[in-house]
Write a protein that holds these residues in place. Structure first.
Motif, mmCIF file in Angstrom:
data_model
loop_
_atom_site.group_PDB
_atom_site.id
_atom_site.type_symbol
_atom_site.label_atom_id
_atom_site.label_comp_id
_atom_site.label_asym_id
_atom_site.label_seq_id
_atom_site.Cartn_x
_atom_site.Cartn_y
_atom_site.Cartn_z
ATOM 1 N N HIS A 1 14.281 16.513 -9.115
ATOM 2 C CA HIS A 1 14.419 15.518 -8.054
ATOM 3 C C HIS A 1 14.010 16.038 -6.679
ATOM 4 N N GLU A 2 13.664 17.312 -6.593
ATOM 5 C CA GLU A 2 13.041 17.790 -5.353
ATOM 6 C C GLU A 2 11.585 17.350 -5.322
ATOM 7 N N TRP B 1 0.863 -1.190 0.000
ATOM 8 C CA TRP B 1 0.000 0.000 0.000
ATOM 9 C C TRP B 1 0.898 1.238 0.000
ATOM 10 N N MET B 2 0.913 1.948 -1.097
ATOM 11 C CA MET B 2 1.749 3.134 -1.226
ATOM 12 C C MET B 2 0.868 4.351 -1.484
ATOM 13 N N THR B 3 0.981 5.357 -0.629
ATOM 14 C CA THR B 3 0.251 6.605 -0.813
ATOM 15 C C THR B 3 1.196 7.628 -1.423
ATOM 16 N N ALA B 4 0.876 8.052 -2.646
ATOM 17 C CA ALA B 4 1.767 8.951 -3.379
ATOM 18 C C ALA B 4 1.700 10.376 -2.855
ATOM 19 N N GLY B 5 0.477 10.851 -2.506
ATOM 20 C CA GLY B 5 0.337 12.217 -2.041
ATOM 21 C C GLY B 5 0.921 13.214 -3.030
ATOM 22 N N LYS B 6 1.816 14.075 -2.559
ATOM 23 C CA LYS B 6 2.373 15.127 -3.414
ATOM 24 C C LYS B 6 3.394 14.604 -4.411
ATOM 25 N N GLY B 7 3.859 13.362 -4.227
ATOM 26 C CA GLY B 7 4.760 12.811 -5.227
ATOM 27 C C GLY B 7 5.650 11.711 -4.712
ATOM 28 N N VAL B 8 5.683 10.583 -5.430
ATOM 29 C CA VAL B 8 6.565 9.466 -5.094
ATOM 30 C C VAL B 8 6.977 8.795 -6.399
ATOM 31 N N VAL B 9 8.103 8.111 -6.370
ATOM 32 C CA VAL B 9 8.595 7.363 -7.524
ATOM 33 C C VAL B 9 8.806 5.922 -7.078
ATOM 34 N N GLU C 1 -4.201 22.068 -12.543
ATOM 35 C CA GLU C 1 -2.936 22.806 -12.457
ATOM 36 C C GLU C 1 -1.871 21.975 -11.748
ATOM 37 N N ILE C 2 -2.273 21.211 -10.740
ATOM 38 C CA ILE C 2 -1.322 20.346 -10.040
ATOM 39 C C ILE C 2 -0.846 19.228 -10.959
ATOM 40 N N LEU C 3 -1.750 18.716 -11.796
ATOM 41 C CA LEU C 3 -1.341 17.715 -12.783
ATOM 42 C C LEU C 3 -0.311 18.298 -13.743
ATOM 43 N N GLU C 4 -0.564 19.501 -14.218
ATOM 44 C CA GLU C 4 0.362 20.138 -15.159
ATOM 45 C C GLU C 4 1.731 20.343 -14.518
ATOM 46 N N ARG C 5 1.741 20.734 -13.257
ATOM 47 C CA ARG C 5 3.014 20.947 -12.563
ATOM 48 C C ARG C 5 3.759 19.625 -12.392
ATOM 49 N N ALA C 6 3.025 18.558 -12.093
ATOM 50 C CA ALA C 6 3.659 17.242 -11.958
ATOM 51 C C ALA C 6 4.262 16.799 -13.290
ATOM 52 N N LYS C 7 3.546 17.030 -14.372
ATOM 53 C CA LYS C 7 4.061 16.683 -15.700
ATOM 54 C C LYS C 7 5.384 17.395 -15.980
ATOM 55 N N ASN D 1 7.470 18.741 -13.821
ATOM 56 C CA ASN D 1 8.513 18.300 -12.885
ATOM 57 C C ASN D 1 9.110 16.959 -13.296
ATOM 58 N N TRP D 2 8.261 16.045 -13.775
ATOM 59 C CA TRP D 2 8.793 14.747 -14.186
ATOM 60 C C TRP D 2 9.563 14.872 -15.498
#
Length: 298
Positions: free
Chosen positions: A276-277, A93-101, A262-268, A270-271
């Motif tokens: 790496h922050e 069970w992994m909760t990604a929240g603001k971001g995980v890899v 907007e959060i999706l766009e920022r994640a895109k 960033n990846w």
């Protein structure tokens, strides 16, 4: 009498890395069942000594992932530093929240021999206030999962809560994910324990609902969870999943889920930039990564 089966969906093929899976959710007709946003059926597959599961490092935001295996093994690594093998009956069970890899690969000791792989991978949305929470990871042993028998029917509460039973998987909203197995024909009435939206996935065997038979690899969506009654036609394995739906719409792009585009766009971005922050590297698995696909909301 009007049928309680609101939708019948057939499993469809999809790719994850070099591995074929059957995709159950999402479909155009149904984007979610309660908080469940995405379900992949992996296998069953016999992988030869030169074939392995290799899903390189890839990111997630705004959701929790649940991995549950029937056969085989997967080695999980993530940017939080977790490195653990998952085996049948256990839960990652992994909760990604603001971001995980994370990455998912065949364990090293199996990479040069024949092996089987079969299981489910599931994405579950987070409540709006937790979409940007810190990422976390939990591994739950199979002996910790509640299981019981009633009148010839075997039950396992893999995640969530029904009546007085609760799984130790640390879910973030009211939901349930239940395994039901029968060896002989049985009548089952579980509607009084369910709530919200409910889906049924028939893994093996067939079920009869309102005098109609439904077979293997079919996903059924009920109109009313409280009317969940069915019969199994002998040796059958099925899964019931669902719970309370979110008020806000969830948007999905690739491995990203959020109620805010907007959060999706920022994640895109960033990846794509390998920031790496936002998306830290995975210890001992940082030599490659899955690139951002072409933009497409679904």
């Amino acid at each position: 009498m009007q049928s309680n089966v609101g939708l019948i969906l057939e499993e469809k093929a999809a790719d994850i890395g070099n591995f074929m899976v059957g995709r159950l959710l999402p479909f155009r007709q149904k984007r979610a069942v309660g908080p469940f946003l995405f379900i992949d059926h992996m296998g069953p597959a016999c992988l030869k000594e030169h074939q392995n599961l290799d899903v390189p490092p890839h990111p997630h935001i705004g959701l929790s992932t649940l991995t549950y295996l029937f056969e085989g093994a997967i080695f999980h690594r993530d940017s939080l530093g977790n490195a653990i093998e998952i085996k049948p009956g256990e839960v990652n069970w992994m909760t990604a929240g603001k971001g995980v890899v994370h990455s998912e690969r065949t364990p090293e000791y199996l990479r040069k021999e024949d092996k089987f792989l079969h299981g489910l991978q599931i994405w579950i949305g987070l409540p709006k206030e937790l979409e940007q929470t810190k990422p976390s990871f939990f591994h739950i042993g199979k002996e910790e999962i509640p299981s019981w028998e009633e009148n010839g029917v075997s039950y396992k509460l893999i995640a969530g809560k029904i009546k007085e039973k609760q799984s130790p998987v640390p879910v973030h909203s009211p939901l349930y994910f239940i395994e039901i197995k029968t060896k002989t024909a049985q009548k089952i009435n579980i509607g009084n324990q369910l709530f919200g939206e409910v889906g049924m996935y028939v893994l093996d065997g067939t079920v009869k609902i309102e005098h109609k038979d439904y077979g293997t690899k079919q996903l059924l969506i009920a109109k009313n969870a409280n009317l969940c009654e069915f019969e199994t036609n002998g040796e059958t394995t099925l899964y019931l999943f669902g719970g309370e739906a979110f008020e806000e719409e969830r948007f999905m792009f690739w491995n990203f889920v959020n109620s805010d585009k907007e959060i999706l766009e920022r994640a895109k971005e960033n990846w794509k930039a390998q920031n790496h922050e936002a998306f830290p590297k995975i210890p001992n698995d940082d030599k490659e990564y899955v690139p951002l696909p072409e933009p497409k909301f679904r």
